[in-house]
Design a protein around this motif. Structure first.
Motif, PDB file in Angstrom:
ATOM      1  N   UNK A 188       0.841  -1.206   0.000  1.00 48.87           N
ATOM      2  CA  UNK A 188       0.000   0.000   0.000  1.00 48.87           C
ATOM      3  C   UNK A 188       0.873   1.253   0.000  1.00 48.87           C
ATOM      4  N   UNK A 189       1.926   1.274   0.812  1.00 52.14           N
ATOM      5  CA  UNK A 189       2.799   2.446   0.859  1.00 52.14           C
ATOM      6  C   UNK A 189       3.530   2.666  -0.459  1.00 52.14           C
TER       7      UNK A 189
ATOM      8  N   UNK B  24       3.072   6.030  -2.739  1.00 57.06           N
ATOM      9  CA  UNK B  24       4.217   6.917  -2.938  1.00 57.06           C
ATOM     10  C   UNK B  24       4.787   6.879  -4.352  1.00 57.06           C
ATOM     11  N   UNK B  25       4.642   5.773  -5.064  1.00 60.07           N
ATOM     12  CA  UNK B  25       5.331   5.630  -6.344  1.00 60.07           C
ATOM     13  C   UNK B  25       4.541   6.140  -7.530  1.00 60.07           C
ATOM     14  N   UNK B  26       3.247   6.274  -7.393  1.00 58.04           N
ATOM     15  CA  UNK B  26       2.447   6.727  -8.536  1.00 58.04           C
ATOM     16  C   UNK B  26       2.116   5.613  -9.513  1.00 58.04           C
TER      17      UNK B  26
ATOM     18  N   UNK C 237      -3.048   0.725 -10.020  1.00 63.07           N
ATOM     19  CA  UNK C 237      -3.384  -0.498  -9.283  1.00 63.07           C
ATOM     20  C   UNK C 237      -2.873  -1.727 -10.021  1.00 63.07           C
ATOM     21  N   UNK C 238      -3.106  -1.757 -11.338  1.00 61.84           N
ATOM     22  CA  UNK C 238      -2.688  -2.907 -12.135  1.00 61.84           C
ATOM     23  C   UNK C 238      -1.182  -3.101 -12.131  1.00 61.84           C
ATOM     24  N   UNK C 239      -0.435  -2.000 -12.285  1.00 59.59           N
ATOM     25  CA  UNK C 239       1.026  -2.095 -12.297  1.00 59.59           C
ATOM     26  C   UNK C 239       1.559  -2.576 -10.947  1.00 59.59           C
ATOM     27  N   UNK C 240       0.952  -2.082  -9.881  1.00 64.38           N
ATOM     28  CA  UNK C 240       1.374  -2.505  -8.548  1.00 64.38           C
ATOM     29  C   UNK C 240       1.064  -3.996  -8.340  1.00 64.38           C
TER      30      UNK C 240
END
Length: 172
Positions: free
Chosen positions: A71-72, A76-78, A81-84
């Motif tokens: 979640x952090x 913070x990274x921009x 959702x899909x990329x994360x």
């Protein structure tokens, strides 16, 4: 009801490579009999992790610390959702969205491990069962448990009768 089927690694790999060699999402999805979004998901996983990204994730449980880390990083990274999800091998963006919602509302305590409806009944005390004669102490403990249960039952019955009487008085 939709019939879900699992696709083989070879099938996924063939479609992903066909896309990477210049095919279109729509055309390949029609040929494979799948949705465009599923093919996009496979391509994304393949780009991030290679063939391992196409393997089924299986049952997975995540620790509170891992969820907080993801979640952090998302906040913070921009990353989308899909990329994360691709980066951390989370099967669905809705899973990550739920984690974000929990974290924003309750902090790390929102990731409690308890799930589902809480138990309404306490665990039952065990009546001592043994072959052969019981000692006097064991007999008294068993009798005490039975009397407590009977007392609780009578209290509950009394409370229900009073509730019923109050409801009848309100109707008048």
């Amino acid at each position: 009801m939709v019939n879900y089927k699992k696709h083989s690694l070879n099938f996924k790999l063939r479609l992903v490579k066909a896309y990477l060699n210049g095919g279109s999402y729509t055309g390949l999805a029609k040929v494979g009999g799948i949705t465009r979004s599923l093919l996009k998901k496979w391509v994304g996983h393949y780009r991030q992790q290679g063939i391992e990204g196409l393997l089924p994730p299986g049952e997975q449980s995540y620790t509170r610390e891992y969820k907080q880390e993801v979640v952090l990083v998302y906040q913070s990274s921009g990353l989308s959702l899909g990329e994360c999800c691709f980066k951390y091998r989370i099967p669905s963006p809705s899973t990550l969205a739920g984690w974000i919602r929990q974290y924003e509302q309750f902090g790390i305590d929102g990731f409690s491990t308890a799930r589902g409806r809480p138990r309404s009944m306490k665990s039952k005390p065990k009546i001592i069962k043994r072959y052969g004669p019981l000692t006097r102490l064991e007999e008294l403990e068993n009798e005490n448990l039975r009397l407590r249960a009977e007392n609780d039952l009578l209290k509950k019955l009394d409370a229900l009768i009073r509730e019923k009487e109050v409801a009848q008085k309100k109707k008048r």
